[in-house]
Design a protein around this motif. Structure first.
Motif, short mmCIF file in Angstrom:
data_model
loop_
_atom_site.label_atom_id
_atom_site.label_comp_id
_atom_site.label_asym_id
_atom_site.label_seq_id
_atom_site.Cartn_x
_atom_site.Cartn_y
_atom_site.Cartn_z
N LEU A 89 0.66 -1.26 -0.10
CA LEU A 89 0.04 -0.08 -0.03
C LEU A 89 0.97 1.22 -0.11
CD1 LEU A 89 -2.71 1.24 0.32
CD2 LEU A 89 -2.62 1.05 2.84
N VAL A 90 1.99 1.30 0.81
CA VAL A 90 2.93 2.56 0.76
C VAL A 90 3.54 2.46 -0.61
CG1 VAL A 90 4.77 3.39 2.03
CG2 VAL A 90 3.03 2.11 3.30
N GLY A 91 3.80 1.58 -1.21
CA GLY A 91 4.39 1.82 -2.62
C GLY A 91 3.42 2.21 -3.51
N ARG A 92 2.47 1.90 -3.43
CA ARG A 92 1.23 2.46 -4.45
C ARG A 92 0.85 3.71 -3.90
NH1 ARG A 92 1.09 -0.49 -9.04
NH2 ARG A 92 1.79 -2.55 -8.49
N MET A 93 0.74 4.27 -2.79
CA MET A 93 0.35 5.46 -2.49
C MET A 93 1.57 6.38 -3.05
SD MET A 93 -0.66 5.12 1.44
CE MET A 93 -1.19 7.15 1.58
N ASP A 94 2.85 5.91 -2.87
CA ASP A 94 4.15 6.81 -3.36
C ASP A 94 3.86 6.97 -5.04
OD1 ASP A 94 6.71 7.92 -3.01
OD2 ASP A 94 7.28 6.03 -4.52
N GLU A 95 3.83 5.75 -5.69
CA GLU A 95 3.45 5.70 -6.86
C GLU A 95 2.39 6.84 -7.43
OE1 GLU A 95 2.27 2.68 -10.66
OE2 GLU A 95 3.05 2.08 -8.72
N GLY A 96 1.22 6.72 -6.62
CA GLY A 96 0.09 7.66 -6.99
C GLY A 96 0.40 9.12 -6.91
N MET A 97 1.42 9.41 -5.99
CA MET A 97 1.67 10.90 -5.78
C MET A 97 2.81 11.39 -6.62
SD MET A 97 1.31 11.40 -1.62
CE MET A 97 2.09 9.77 -1.20
N SER A 98 3.50 10.30 -7.45
CA SER A 98 4.77 10.61 -8.13
C SER A 98 4.70 11.10 -9.53
CB SER A 98 5.81 9.45 -8.03
OG SER A 98 5.92 9.19 -6.53
N HIS A 99 3.53 11.35 -10.17
CA HIS A 99 3.30 11.75 -11.64
C HIS A 99 3.77 13.17 -11.60
CE1 HIS A 99 0.76 8.17 -12.98
NE2 HIS A 99 0.12 8.37 -11.84
N LEU A 100 4.67 13.24 -12.68
CA LEU A 100 5.24 14.41 -12.99
C LEU A 100 4.27 15.67 -13.01
CD1 LEU A 100 8.04 15.86 -13.38
CD2 LEU A 100 7.79 15.35 -15.87
N MET A 101 3.30 15.25 -13.73
CA MET A 101 2.17 16.35 -13.78
C MET A 101 1.83 17.04 -12.44
SD MET A 101 -0.22 14.88 -17.14
CE MET A 101 0.12 13.31 -16.55
N LEU A 102 1.71 16.24 -11.36
CA LEU A 102 1.31 16.70 -10.23
C LEU A 102 1.85 17.89 -9.62
CD1 LEU A 102 0.15 13.35 -8.38
CD2 LEU A 102 -1.50 15.04 -9.89
N LEU A 103 3.12 17.90 -10.16
CA LEU A 103 4.03 19.18 -9.75
C LEU A 103 3.31 20.48 -9.91
CD1 LEU A 103 7.59 18.00 -10.95
CD2 LEU A 103 6.99 18.37 -8.64
N ALA A 104 2.45 20.46 -10.93
CA ALA A 104 1.55 21.65 -11.35
C ALA A 104 1.02 22.22 -10.25
CB ALA A 104 0.95 21.52 -12.59
N ILE A 105 0.43 21.13 -9.22
CA ILE A 105 -0.37 21.45 -8.53
C ILE A 105 0.04 22.74 -7.10
CG2 ILE A 105 -1.65 20.59 -6.17
CD1 ILE A 105 -2.36 18.10 -7.92
N PRO A 106 1.18 22.23 -6.71
CA PRO A 106 1.56 23.44 -5.61
C PRO A 106 1.84 24.89 -6.58
CG PRO A 106 3.14 21.77 -5.87
CD PRO A 106 1.96 21.46 -6.68
N THR A 107 2.42 24.98 -7.65
CA THR A 107 2.76 26.01 -8.47
C THR A 107 1.21 26.71 -8.71
OG1 THR A 107 3.00 24.53 -10.28
CG2 THR A 107 4.88 25.61 -9.12
N PHE A 108 0.47 26.09 -9.27
CA PHE A 108 -0.90 26.71 -9.44
C PHE A 108 -1.68 27.08 -8.28
CE2 PHE A 108 -0.89 24.78 -13.91
CZ PHE A 108 -0.82 25.71 -14.67
#
Length: 434
Positions: free
Chosen positions: A56-75
């Motif tokens: 589960l930890v690995g899958r959570m980490d994978e879900g948060m590791s998409h490069l596109m999600l870097l846009a969230i904090p900046t927007f």
């Protein structure tokens, strides 16, 4: 733990126990949604399968590791900058100078301002917080009721869910493997269709408004406000053009927007308060962390559902629905309205996007068309009382008792639902400009 041997023999009934009953009880008892998803998945893996729980930890980490999600904090940070530098206020003042003298004019301004601002900040709460204080005092002076104001604010929140660069668009692109540039292009027209529906309701409700005390702003003054607002008005088009033309990715373009907003705030609007910078960065980190841990937990839960064989059964069931492709779309609309009200937007998309998008492709539904249907349906659920969290967020921002807006909001929700029907029935609205 004691009844573990019995649970292992229940098959798909375990999905109901852990992912319906336990999740439902947790949501109703106000357990944070990320912990709700993670605990239900942990319990399911530990008590009914032989899968190591560390998976589960690995899958959570994978879900948060998409490069596109870097846009969230900046927007998110960009949205806070817009409010602090006065750019959002400049846009609102210009629109008010154009429409403030017509019946329901400021309501039209609210719809238009949310359409413009929503595409920049990516945070619906930030959008509403930027617009409401600028418009509500004057609208109240003109006799608008508080319930009507918060109802329209909520409805515009649901209407603008597909306007790029919405965090929801970025999320659905990452979890369903859909082109972000295509989503940015396809999201504009569906929101416009729903906005026209809201304008029709506004026009009907304000047909008897008394404008005898309203002074029309001279053209010279309106031109001056336009010139002041021009740098702010240009920002949404700069962002969208950069992504659509391939100049920058969705992740990169947010930094362009931040630099642009900082220069405009320092040089043009001169409202840049350096003391607010640190609290804004803290707010950005807090909101980004909350969104990302929800995405991670929902990704783990979606993986568990897939491994159980549920996704295969769901795909077979959806393909046998009466009505074929249209039946599948109607069921999707109903499902995401319900999910949007219960789970909020991003968790619902992360959880069910990977399950339903492959089915949509088998049904020959275009990815972008299906994404628009999913997002708008979810937005309806998110902002519709009595369960929609977005509605209560709007009430908190406007400082209005939620009971005041429940009655007037249904007219707007009906208009949004009719607009959604048009989007479902006419795919061109979503994919015509791709």
């Amino acid at each position: 733990w004691l009844i573990k041997p019995y649970l292992q023999g229940l098959g798909y009934l375990n999905l109901v126990i852990f992912f319906v009953l336990i999740v439902g009880v947790s949501v109703l008892t106000s357990v944070p949604i990320a912990f709700t998803f993670a605990l239900a998945t942990l319990g399911y893996l530990a008590l009914t399968t032989r899968v190591p729980v560390m998976t589960l930890v690995g899958r959570m980490d994978e879900g948060m590791s998409h490069l596109m999600l870097l846009a969230i904090p900046t927007f998110i940070f960009l949205g806070l900058l817009l409010e602090m530098t006065g750019m959002a206020r400049a846009m609102v003042q210009f629109l008010a100078s154009l429409l403030g003298h017509v019946k329901g004019g400021l309501s039209y301004v609210l719809i238009g301002a949310m359409y413009l601002v929503s595409g920049i900040s990516g945070s619906k709460a930030a959008d509403m917080a930027a617009i409401a204080p600028a418009l509500f005092p004057e609208m109240t002076k003109r006799g608008a009721k508080e319930g009507e104001l918060v109802a329209l604010l909520s409805a515009t929140g649901a209407q603008t869910e597909t306007i790029p660069p919405s965090i929801v668009l970025i999320t659905i692109g990452s979890v369903a493997s859909v082109s972000i540039a295509a989503l940015f292009t396809g999201g504009m027209l569906p929101a416009l269709v729903l906005g026209i529906g809201l304008c029709v309701v506004v026009g009907w409700r304000n047909r008897h408004e008394d404008l005898s005390n309203i002074v029309r702003i001279p053209a010279k003054e309106a031109l001056k406000l336009f010139l002041i607002a021009l740098p702010a008005l240009a920002l949404p088009f700069v962002i969208r053009a950069a992504v659509v033309k391939g100049v920058a990715t969705a992740t990169e373009v947010s930094t362009i927007g931040i630099v642009y907003a900082m220069i405009a705030g320092l040089v043009i609007y001169r409202q840049f308060d350096w003391r607010k910078l640190y609290p804004m960065l803290v707010d950005t980190a807090v909101l980004s962390g909350a969104i990302l841990i929800i995405i991670g937990a929902a990704s783990g839960m979606a993986w568990a559902l897939t491994q159980s064989g549920f996704s295969r059964e769901l795909a077979q069931f959806m393909q046998t629905l009466p009505g074929g492709r249209m039946g599948f779309l109607i069921v999707s609309v109903i499902a995401f309205i319900i999910l949007g009200s219960l789970l909020e937007g991003i968790p619902a998309i992360v959880l069910f996007g990977p399950l339903l998008f492959p089915i949509a492709r088998v049904m020959e539904v275009h990815d972008v068309h299906y994404a628009m249907i999913v997002i708008l349906s979810m937005g309806l659920g998110l902002f519709a009382p009595p369960f929609g969290v977005g509605y209560y967020t709007a009430c908190a921002i406007a400082r209005v008792n939620p009971d005041e807006g429940i009655r007037p909001i249904w007219g707007y929700m009906l208009a949004l639902l009719i607009g959604l029907v048009f989007v479902v029935a006419f795919p061109w609205i979503s994919i015509g400009f791709l």
